[in-house]
Design a protein around this motif. Structure first.
Motif, PDB file in Angstrom:
ATOM      1  N   VAL A 182      -1.187   9.798   7.387  1.00  0.00           N
ATOM      2  CA  VAL A 182      -1.863  10.085   6.113  1.00  0.00           C
ATOM      3  C   VAL A 182      -3.351  10.360   6.348  1.00  0.00           C
ATOM      4  N   ASN A 183      -3.970   9.527   7.232  1.00  0.00           N
ATOM      5  CA  ASN A 183      -5.393   9.729   7.535  1.00  0.00           C
ATOM      6  C   ASN A 183      -5.635  11.085   8.173  1.00  0.00           C
ATOM      7  N   GLU A 184      -4.708  11.449   9.087  1.00  0.00           N
ATOM      8  CA  GLU A 184      -4.849  12.757   9.720  1.00  0.00           C
ATOM      9  C   GLU A 184      -4.739  13.873   8.678  1.00  0.00           C
ATOM     10  N   GLN A 185      -3.743  13.718   7.766  1.00  0.00           N
ATOM     11  CA  GLN A 185      -3.598  14.722   6.719  1.00  0.00           C
ATOM     12  C   GLN A 185      -4.845  14.771   5.838  1.00  0.00           C
ATOM     13  N   ILE A 186      -5.374  13.554   5.523  1.00  0.00           N
ATOM     14  CA  ILE A 186      -6.589  13.505   4.707  1.00  0.00           C
ATOM     15  C   ILE A 186      -7.742  14.183   5.440  1.00  0.00           C
TER      16      ILE A 186
ATOM     17  N   LEU B 268     -11.034  21.376   2.799  1.00  0.00           N
ATOM     18  CA  LEU B 268     -11.892  21.366   1.616  1.00  0.00           C
ATOM     19  C   LEU B 268     -13.316  21.800   1.967  1.00  0.00           C
ATOM     20  N   MET B 269     -13.824  21.294   3.116  1.00  0.00           N
ATOM     21  CA  MET B 269     -15.155  21.697   3.542  1.00  0.00           C
ATOM     22  C   MET B 269     -15.197  23.196   3.833  1.00  0.00           C
TER      23      MET B 269
END
Length: 565
Positions: free
Chosen positions: A211-215, A222-223
């Motif tokens: 999940v962290n990797e996906q985030i 997003l950037m």
């Protein structure tokens, strides 16, 4: 033999045997050496110690030969060992020390035999208990042979006690094993639960990590999207400025400068150059705008840009991008760190009328595509169309519909500017008014259509003379025309207007088989030669013209104070 059993053998059997054997052998050596202990070392005692030594050596030898891999051999060897010891011990003299040693040795070997290699299986332990009872019975039988009956009961009781002690130790160790197994099983269950919990935590950790990797990926995206949005917003703002100027002004130079500044300052290009060919929007000279921080590039490009355009328009209707390897084709790049260059054609339909050069020190500057730059060129094309439309309308409004000369309204604007400049800079200016002689008779004789042709012929001659000598002319009235020559005094202007007079007299208008000639009367006034007030130049020239008409027509009259107006 299983790996676990073999490890048990190594850990318990082998080292216990070694300890027992070496202890007994050491005891035998001491008894032999210290005879003062008054212990008789009989044949059977020596046999006992030698038996211990024999079985120790045999046990070590068979271990090296991997005999323990066979359950049957292990079982047979241990049973043979017990029977042999029972016979030897039964024959040893019954002194207290020897008896203690023998009993201890029998108990240890019996317990080991009962438990070794059984995995604490109840059925195996019961069978081995029976076998232990048998070999105790053999020991008892061997011992009482040849003994008095009084020893039968004593030895029987001793063997019974030994057997009970052996059984007690066996049962106690079995119970300990069960307790150990139970605790071990409980620990294994707990370990299993811990492992499951650890596995669950590990899975949870992996999910969290995923999940962290996906985030993180989403953050990066997003950037990137935010950066692209910022660039898009800047591009939209720049295009808005271009379109604003395109629809609000007819100053092509200003629009081109806005585009070049936007590409260099907002889009961070290293250079933007625009070239618009002559006669595109009634411009007599090509328009060149260069925006860059490289002074050397700007200097060289100003010299080469028109030739680059001439070479480029040969066969290019699409943008052309050049990478670092092909930039040597352009002399203006020189030894700068320019690494990418694109040339965009300016098109009206399929007709080229200019181009734009965009350069950058970044190799991937054009990775977002060329569309945003082409959109800017649409703004230029729109502005040029609007400007041309405006200029054409303005030109129509400024020119006389019949002759194409400036009309009187626009002439007044030009004349006002010209006289102000002459006064401000101290330059001369000359004005001539000429009128067609007897024009009414031409209309009455040949008709108004022929009269119009005569007016156009006379007007054309005056317009050509004005342009030839950097002046301007207009149709001032019906058949009356006016010419202004800035920076010409009376001496300069008089021969020019004489030339005009001769041209008009020499020209003819064809009307079927007839050739129609006309003459004009010209009045000239010059500042400051003949008139020191610019506001009176036209009226003084007009008076000079009418003076000529009154005195014979077809004359050129220079304004003078001596004339009788």
């Amino acid at each position: 033999m299983s790996s676990l059993n073999y490890q048990n053998y190594v850990k318990y059997h082998k080292w216990i045997h070694r300890f027992i054997y070496w202890a007994i052998i050491l005891l035998g050596v001491c008894m032999h050496i210290f005879k003062s202990m008054q212990i008789k070392m009989g044949t059977w005692m020596y046999a006992f110690f030698l038996g211990v030594l024999f079985f120790y050596v045999g046990n070590e030898a068979l271990a090296l030969l991997n005999y323990f891999d066979s359950y049957g051999l292990r079982f047979g060897f241990k049973l043979f060992e017990l029977v042999a010891y029972s016979i030897i011990i039964a024959k040893i003299p019954s002194d207290p020390l020897t008896m203690c040693i023998g009993l201890a040795f029998v108990i240890l070997l019996s317990v080991e035999f009962a438990l070794y290699d059984t995995d604490y299986d109840k059925s195996k332990i019961v069978v081995r208990k029976i076998l232990i009872a048998i070999y105790i019975a053999i020991n008892y039988g061997v011992f009482v042979t040849g003994k008095k009956e009084t020893y039968y009961v004593i030895h029987f009781l001793v063997d019974a006690v030994i057997l009970l002690v052996i059984y007690f130790i066996i049962d106690w160790l079995s119970g300990q094993s069960k307790s150990y197994d139970r605790e071990r099983n409980e620990l294994l269950v707990k370990i299993s639960d811990v492992d499951k919990a650890n596995n669950s935590l590990q899975e949870y950790h992996e999910r969290i990590k995923s999940v962290n990797e996906q985030i993180n990926y989403q953050k990066i995206e997003l950037m990137r999207a935010y950066k692209d949005m910022e660039e898009t917003n800047r591009d939209i703002a720049a295009q808005t400025d271009v379109l604003k100027y395109a629809v609000s002004t007819f100053d092509i130079q200003k629009i081109v400068e806005v585009i070049a500044n936007s590409i260099v300052e907002v889009r961070k290009a290293s250079l933007c150059a625009l070239f618009i060919d002559s006669n595109v929007y009634m411009n007599k000279q090509p328009l060149v705008t260069i925006k860059t921080d490289y002074a050397s590039i700007e200097r060289r490009l100003k010299k080469d840009i028109e030739q680059i355009y001439r070479d480029f328009i040969q066969d290019n209707n699409q943008p052309v991008t050049y990478d670092e390897e092909h930039l040597s084709e352009f002399r203006f790049v020189g030894d700068t760190n320019i690494k990418s260059l694109t040339i965009f054609p300016l098109l009206e339909g399929r007709k080229r009328y200019g181009f734009m050069i965009v350069c950058s020190k970044n190799e991937d500057y054009f990775k977002r595509g060329l569309g945003i730059f082409e959109s800017d060129l649409v703004g230029i094309s729109l502005a040029i169309k609007n400007t041309n439309t405006y200029l054409k309308m303005q030109d129509i409004a400024r020119h006389d519909g019949l002759t194409g000369m400036y009309n009187r309204l626009y002439f007044n604007e030009l004349f006002s500017v010209a006289v102000k400049q002459a006064v401000k800079k101290g330059m001369p200016i000359s004005v001539a008014i000429y009128d067609i002689d007897n024009f009414k008779s031409v209309n009455d004789t040949y008709g108004h259509l022929v009269g119009d042709e005569v007016i156009k012929m006379v007007a054309k001659a005056g317009d050509m003379i004005a342009k030839k000598y950097n002046g301007f002319a207009c149709r001032y009235g019906g058949e009356e025309f006016l010419i202004v020559l800035p920076n010409h005094d009376a001496g300069d202007a008089l021969p020019i207007f004489e030339e005009l007079h001769e041209q008009i007299k020499s020209k003819q208008v064809k009307n079927q088989d007839m050739r129609i000639s006309v003459d004009v009367c010209i009045g000239v006034s010059s500042y400051p030669t003949t008139c020191n007030n610019t506001g009176l130049l036209i009226s003084r020239a007009d008076k000079a013209m009418y003076y000529g008409k009154r005195h014979g027509r077809g004359r050129l009259i220079m304004d003078s104070d001596s004339l009788d107006y």
